[in-house]
Design a protein around this motif. Sequence first.
Motif, PDB file in Angstrom:
ATOM      1  N   ASN A 107       0.839  -1.204   0.000  1.00  0.00           N
ATOM      2  CA  ASN A 107       0.000   0.000   0.000  1.00  0.00           C
ATOM      3  C   ASN A 107       0.879   1.261   0.000  1.00  0.00           C
ATOM      4  OD1 ASN A 107      -2.392   1.399  -0.012  1.00  0.00           O
ATOM      5  ND2 ASN A 107      -2.764   1.224   2.174  1.00  0.00           N
ATOM      6  N   LEU A 108       1.811   1.295  -0.944  1.00  0.00           N
ATOM      7  CA  LEU A 108       2.804   2.370  -1.010  1.00  0.00           C
ATOM      8  C   LEU A 108       2.148   3.735  -1.147  1.00  0.00           C
ATOM      9  CD1 LEU A 108       5.716   3.489  -1.467  1.00  0.00           C
ATOM     10  CD2 LEU A 108       5.368   2.999  -3.895  1.00  0.00           C
ATOM     11  N   GLU A 109       2.605   4.650  -0.298  1.00  0.00           N
ATOM     12  CA  GLU A 109       2.204   6.051  -0.423  1.00  0.00           C
ATOM     13  C   GLU A 109       3.459   6.898  -0.408  1.00  0.00           C
ATOM     14  OE1 GLU A 109      -1.324   7.668   1.313  1.00  0.00           O
ATOM     15  OE2 GLU A 109      -1.746   5.782   2.337  1.00  0.00           O
ATOM     16  N   VAL A 110       3.434   7.983  -1.191  1.00  0.00           N
ATOM     17  CA  VAL A 110       4.594   8.871  -1.316  1.00  0.00           C
ATOM     18  C   VAL A 110       4.170  10.282  -0.933  1.00  0.00           C
ATOM     19  CG1 VAL A 110       6.444   9.693  -2.812  1.00  0.00           C
ATOM     20  CG2 VAL A 110       5.414   7.437  -3.221  1.00  0.00           C
ATOM     21  N   PHE A 111       4.940  10.896  -0.026  1.00  0.00           N
ATOM     22  CA  PHE A 111       4.610  12.240   0.458  1.00  0.00           C
ATOM     23  C   PHE A 111       5.769  13.186   0.166  1.00  0.00           C
ATOM     24  CE2 PHE A 111       2.449   9.229   3.288  1.00  0.00           C
ATOM     25  CZ  PHE A 111       1.137   9.657   3.173  1.00  0.00           C
ATOM     26  N   ARG A 112       5.417  14.463  -0.018  1.00  0.00           N
ATOM     27  CA  ARG A 112       6.422  15.519  -0.107  1.00  0.00           C
ATOM     28  C   ARG A 112       6.313  16.382   1.145  1.00  0.00           C
ATOM     29  NH1 ARG A 112       4.974  17.529  -4.460  1.00  0.00           N
ATOM     30  NH2 ARG A 112       6.555  16.793  -5.933  1.00  0.00           N
ATOM     31  N   LEU A 113       7.413  16.566   1.816  1.00  0.00           N
ATOM     32  CA  LEU A 113       7.415  17.364   3.036  1.00  0.00           C
ATOM     33  C   LEU A 113       7.692  18.828   2.709  1.00  0.00           C
ATOM     34  CD1 LEU A 113       9.560  15.007   5.316  1.00  0.00           C
ATOM     35  CD2 LEU A 113       7.086  15.171   5.221  1.00  0.00           C
ATOM     36  N   LYS A 114       7.100  19.706   3.459  1.00  0.00           N
ATOM     37  CA  LYS A 114       7.404  21.121   3.330  1.00  0.00           C
ATOM     38  C   LYS A 114       8.755  21.393   3.977  1.00  0.00           C
ATOM     39  CE  LYS A 114       2.473  22.181   3.666  1.00  0.00           C
ATOM     40  NZ  LYS A 114       1.404  22.787   4.483  1.00  0.00           N
ATOM     41  N   PRO A 115       9.444  22.445   3.562  1.00  0.00           N
ATOM     42  CA  PRO A 115      10.752  22.758   4.171  1.00  0.00           C
ATOM     43  C   PRO A 115      10.632  22.881   5.688  1.00  0.00           C
ATOM     44  CG  PRO A 115      10.404  24.092   2.211  1.00  0.00           C
ATOM     45  CD  PRO A 115       9.108  23.378   2.468  1.00  0.00           C
ATOM     46  N   GLY A 116      11.453  22.111   6.381  1.00  0.00           N
ATOM     47  CA  GLY A 116      11.450  22.150   7.839  1.00  0.00           C
ATOM     48  C   GLY A 116      10.359  21.339   8.499  1.00  0.00           C
ATOM     49  N   GLN A 117       9.485  20.727   7.709  1.00  0.00           N
ATOM     50  CA  GLN A 117       8.388  19.950   8.290  1.00  0.00           C
ATOM     51  C   GLN A 117       8.906  18.645   8.892  1.00  0.00           C
ATOM     52  OE1 GLN A 117       5.310  18.836   5.534  1.00  0.00           O
ATOM     53  NE2 GLN A 117       3.979  17.996   7.126  1.00  0.00           N
ATOM     54  N   GLN A 118       8.492  18.354  10.096  1.00  0.00           N
ATOM     55  CA  GLN A 118       8.849  17.117  10.766  1.00  0.00           C
ATOM     56  C   GLN A 118       7.651  16.170  10.757  1.00  0.00           C
ATOM     57  OE1 GLN A 118      11.891  16.286  11.813  1.00  0.00           O
ATOM     58  NE2 GLN A 118      12.623  18.281  11.105  1.00  0.00           N
TER      59      GLN A 118
END
Length: 355
Positions: A192-203
Motif C-alpha cells: 500500500n505504497l504512499e509517497v509524500f512531499r514534506l514542506k521545508p522544515g516539516q517534521q
Amino acid sequence: MIAKRQLEEERQQMENLKISDSSSSTQPEKEQELEHSSAISKVLYTSELLGEDHVGTRAELLEDIKHFLIEQIKESDDENDKIIAAVLMLYSLNKSQTRDTAVETISRYCQNILENPGVEKFVNIRLGNKAYQERIAPAVGAREFLEAIGFTPKTDNGEAYLVFTKSSDAHLVEAIGALREGQSVPIKVARNLEVFRLKPGQQPKAPKLGPEFFNRTTAELKAEQKNREIQVERMLTLRTKEMRQKDEQLANYSYKYTMIRVRLPGNYLIQGVFGCHEPFSAVRLFVSSALSPSLATAEFTLRDAVSQMVEDENLSLAQLSLAPAALLHLILADTNIDEGDVIADEYVERIRELE
C-alpha cells in the motif's frame, strides 16, 4: 508500589466497564475508539496467484481466489490441474477443523474404492447422507475435488448421488497424496505504497493508524491486564539480560502489522505496511523499489532517529521493536552522488503533501 497502585486503578476501571466473558460472547465487539485516526483506510493483501497488482481486504482476496480457482476447474481439460485447484480451495478457504474433517473423509472414500474394487456401495455417495452433509458439504472445494477425481453427479428416484464412474482407480493413490499434502495459496500484506512531499522544515508526526493495528477483544484486554501484573512482579525480581530481551520480544507479538515510514533525500517520505514478523530486509527491498534507478543502485543504510542502524537484517520487525509504526531515515553511503530525481517514475503521480 506506584505500579501496584496503578494496577489497582486499572482493575477498578475494568470492573466499572463491566467487561465480562458472557457479554462478549453474545454481543458483537464494539470497535475501540483509539487516539489513532486512519493514515491508511485498511490493511490490504495480495497474492502471486492473482498478480501483485490485485489487492483487497483478506475477505475480498479470498473470495477472488475462490472464483479464480473455480474458473480454473471449469476451463481446464487436465484432470491433475482440476485436482490441484480443488486442493488449493480446500486449504485456502476453510478453517482447519472443517478442512481436516473433509480431507479425512474424502481419503476414506478413496481408500474404500481402492481396497474394494467393483463393490457398488463404495462408488456411490448419497448427498443427503448425514456424514456427507456434516463432513463434506461444509468444506469449500471438497465437492470439486470429488468430481475432479472421477465422481459424477447423478439422480436416482429423486435422490442425488455422486457416483465414481472412472474405469480405473489407479490415479486415486496420487490424488490422496496431493490431498493430504496440500497447501494454501500464499497471501501477504500489500505494501500500500504512499509517497509524500514534506514542506521545508516539516517534521513528520507520529503515524495515525487504523484500529486493525490496535484493536483488542475483551479476552485480549484481560490478558493484557494479567500481563501487567506479571510485569510488576518481574520488576521486583532480578532478571538477566536474556530474560529481559525475551520479555520485550513477547510484548511485540501483540501487533499483527506495522507501518514503516522512510524519509528520503529531497524532502520525500514513503510509507508502507508490513507484517510484524517479516524480516527487516523486506523494508530495504520496499525502499529500493520506490527509488529512481540512480538511487536504487546506490549503497544506502536505513537508520532510526538516533542514527542507529540494523546490523542483522534477517531479524523481524517485531524483534527490532519497529511495531506498530516506525520512522526511518535513508542515508546514502556516498554523499557525492547526484540525487537528482528521487522517486521512481511509476510512483511520481502518487506524490502528495503530508498533512
